[in-house]
Write an enzyme that holds these catalytic residues in place. Structure first.
Site, PDB file in Angstrom:
ATOM      1  N   GLU A  12      -2.019 -22.540  -5.507  1.00  0.00           N
ATOM      2  CA  GLU A  12      -4.298 -23.182  -5.629  1.00  0.00           C
ATOM      3  C   GLU A  12      -5.128 -22.789  -6.429  1.00  0.00           C
ATOM      4  OE1 GLU A  12      -2.927 -25.256  -1.881  1.00  0.00           O
ATOM      5  OE2 GLU A  12      -3.661 -23.022  -1.193  1.00  0.00           O
ATOM      6  N   GLY A  82      -2.797 -32.502   4.495  1.00  0.00           N
ATOM      7  CA  GLY A  82      -2.243 -33.643   4.936  1.00  0.00           C
ATOM      8  C   GLY A  82      -3.442 -35.158   4.847  1.00  0.00           C
ATOM      9  N   MET A 197      -4.343 -26.110   7.658  1.00  0.00           N
ATOM     10  CA  MET A 197      -4.103 -24.605   8.310  1.00  0.00           C
ATOM     11  C   MET A 197      -5.268 -23.484   8.109  1.00  0.00           C
ATOM     12  SD  MET A 197       0.165 -25.069   8.027  1.00  0.00           S
ATOM     13  CE  MET A 197       0.590 -23.639   9.735  1.00  0.00           C
ATOM     14  N   GLU A 198      -6.699 -23.643   7.627  1.00  0.00           N
ATOM     15  CA  GLU A 198      -7.500 -22.599   7.250  1.00  0.00           C
ATOM     16  C   GLU A 198      -8.792 -22.626   7.902  1.00  0.00           C
ATOM     17  OE1 GLU A 198      -5.161 -23.458   5.359  1.00  0.00           O
ATOM     18  OE2 GLU A 198      -3.176 -22.644   5.638  1.00  0.00           O
ATOM     19  N   ASP A 221       0.064 -35.347   1.008  1.00  0.00           N
ATOM     20  CA  ASP A 221       1.889 -35.586   2.107  1.00  0.00           C
ATOM     21  C   ASP A 221       0.674 -36.621   3.257  1.00  0.00           C
ATOM     22  OD1 ASP A 221       1.367 -34.189   4.662  1.00  0.00           O
ATOM     23  OD2 ASP A 221       1.252 -32.510   3.133  1.00  0.00           O
TER      24      ASP A 221
HETATM   25  N1  ADE Z   1      -1.527 -28.574   4.416  1.00  0.00           N
HETATM   26  C1  ADE Z   1      -0.547 -29.695   3.446  1.00  0.00           C
HETATM   27  N2  ADE Z   1      -0.470 -30.657   3.834  1.00  0.00           N
HETATM   28  C2  ADE Z   1       0.114 -29.865   5.599  1.00  0.00           C
HETATM   29  C3  ADE Z   1       0.565 -30.906   6.853  1.00  0.00           C
HETATM   30  N3  ADE Z   1       0.840 -31.954   6.675  1.00  0.00           N
HETATM   31  N4  ADE Z   1       0.138 -30.024   7.667  1.00  0.00           N
HETATM   32  C4  ADE Z   1      -0.614 -28.725   7.646  1.00  0.00           C
HETATM   33  N5  ADE Z   1      -0.969 -28.740   7.045  1.00  0.00           N
HETATM   34  C5  ADE Z   1      -1.211 -29.268   5.930  1.00  0.00           C
END
Ligand code: ADE
Length: 259
Positions: A12, A82, A197-198, A221
């Site tokens: 990234e 996600g 997650m950040e 996803d």
């Molecule tokens: N980053 C990308 N996909 C994710 C997911 N499914 N859960 C948490 N962080 C993500």
């Protein structure tokens, strides 16, 4: 005005670091707390680029360093997410209007998601950075994507007419890959578009230091049980192109405006 740009994973941010080294012969690198901070000009803007690594602690520590050691006056986080919103699909882009920590729960002492003793659950992204990221993402998707990501790669990941969203992003120290978890999150946070997650950790630190932040995420996803399957390939072949392309548009626009 120096802009701090951070991401959680190599793909990234690596193309941006390579571009800075190519464009600015005087760019420097400083290692602090096991991270390399690249300071220099990128597409005409003074920037500090850094790989934060994954998770809220990593993001918060890196954000403090960007502010305290490098004096950045604005921060942008770029990366993957996600998709949780009903119409948020793989290949779409989500720009945060605000972010919160979905795994923060100090009940019954404080309401769910609220950062204890700060009186905040969600943190609004800076309106100007958000609008600029929105514009840059829109132009990337409509004008650059076809060239940046070859048709067979888009086809392989079912990236078809990707769309741009703006709204709530939630962060937690958890890779989400279970439909049950997604269903529960949707019920708890009906406006939620995407999980990662950040972002909300960056947002909290930026709030505490009075530094504006912006957050842009490419949807890799649907946070379901297939979420992890194509993750590394998507990261290398798609997300890296999105990150570089969107940030290039964003920085070029700013350079043009400040002339
Ligand atoms: N980053 C990308 N996909 C994710 C997911 N499914 N859960 C948490 N962080 C993500």
């Amino acid at each position: 005005m120096t802009l701090g740009i951070l991401a959680a994973m190599h793909d990234e941010v690596d193309d941006l670091i390579a571009a800075m080294r190519h464009q600015d012969a005087r760019a420097t690198v400083r290692r602090i707390g096991m991270r390399d901070y690249y300071a220099g000009e990128l597409y005409g803007q003074p920037c500090v680029l850094v790989l934060a690594r994954i998770g809220k602690v990593a993001a918060a520590a890196t954000t403090v360093t960007l502010i305290r050691e490098f004096g950045v006056t604005e921060i942008v986080f770029t990366g993957l997410a996600g998709g949780v919103g009903a119409d948020v699909r793989v290949g779409d882009v989500v720009v945060a209007g605000s972010s919160l920590q979905h795994d923060l729960d100090a009940r019954p002492l404080f309401p769910r998601h609220e950062v204890p003793l700060l009186g905040h659950a969600d943190f609004a992204a800076d309106p100007e950075l958000t609008e600029a990221l929105h514009r840059a993402s829109d132009r990337f998707l409509s004008q650059d994507l076809e060239r940046a990501v070859p048709a067979q790669v888009r086809h392989r990941f079912a990236v078809d007419a990707p769309r741009l969203h703006q709204g709530l992003i939630a962060s937690g120290d958890q890779f989400i890959n279970a439909p049950m978890t997604v269903a529960e999150l949707r019920e708890r946070l009906p406006q939620l578009l995407a999980v990662e997650m950040e972002g909300a950790a960056v947002a909290q630190v930026c709030h505490e230091y009075g530094v504006p932040y912006g957050l842009v995420r490419t949807v890799s996803d649907r946070a379901d049980d297939t979420a992890h399957v194509d993750f590394p390939a998507f990261l290398a072949e798609v997300a890296s192109r999105y990150s570089e392309g969107i940030l290039r548009r964003f920085l070029e626009d700013r350079a043009r405006q400040s002339r």
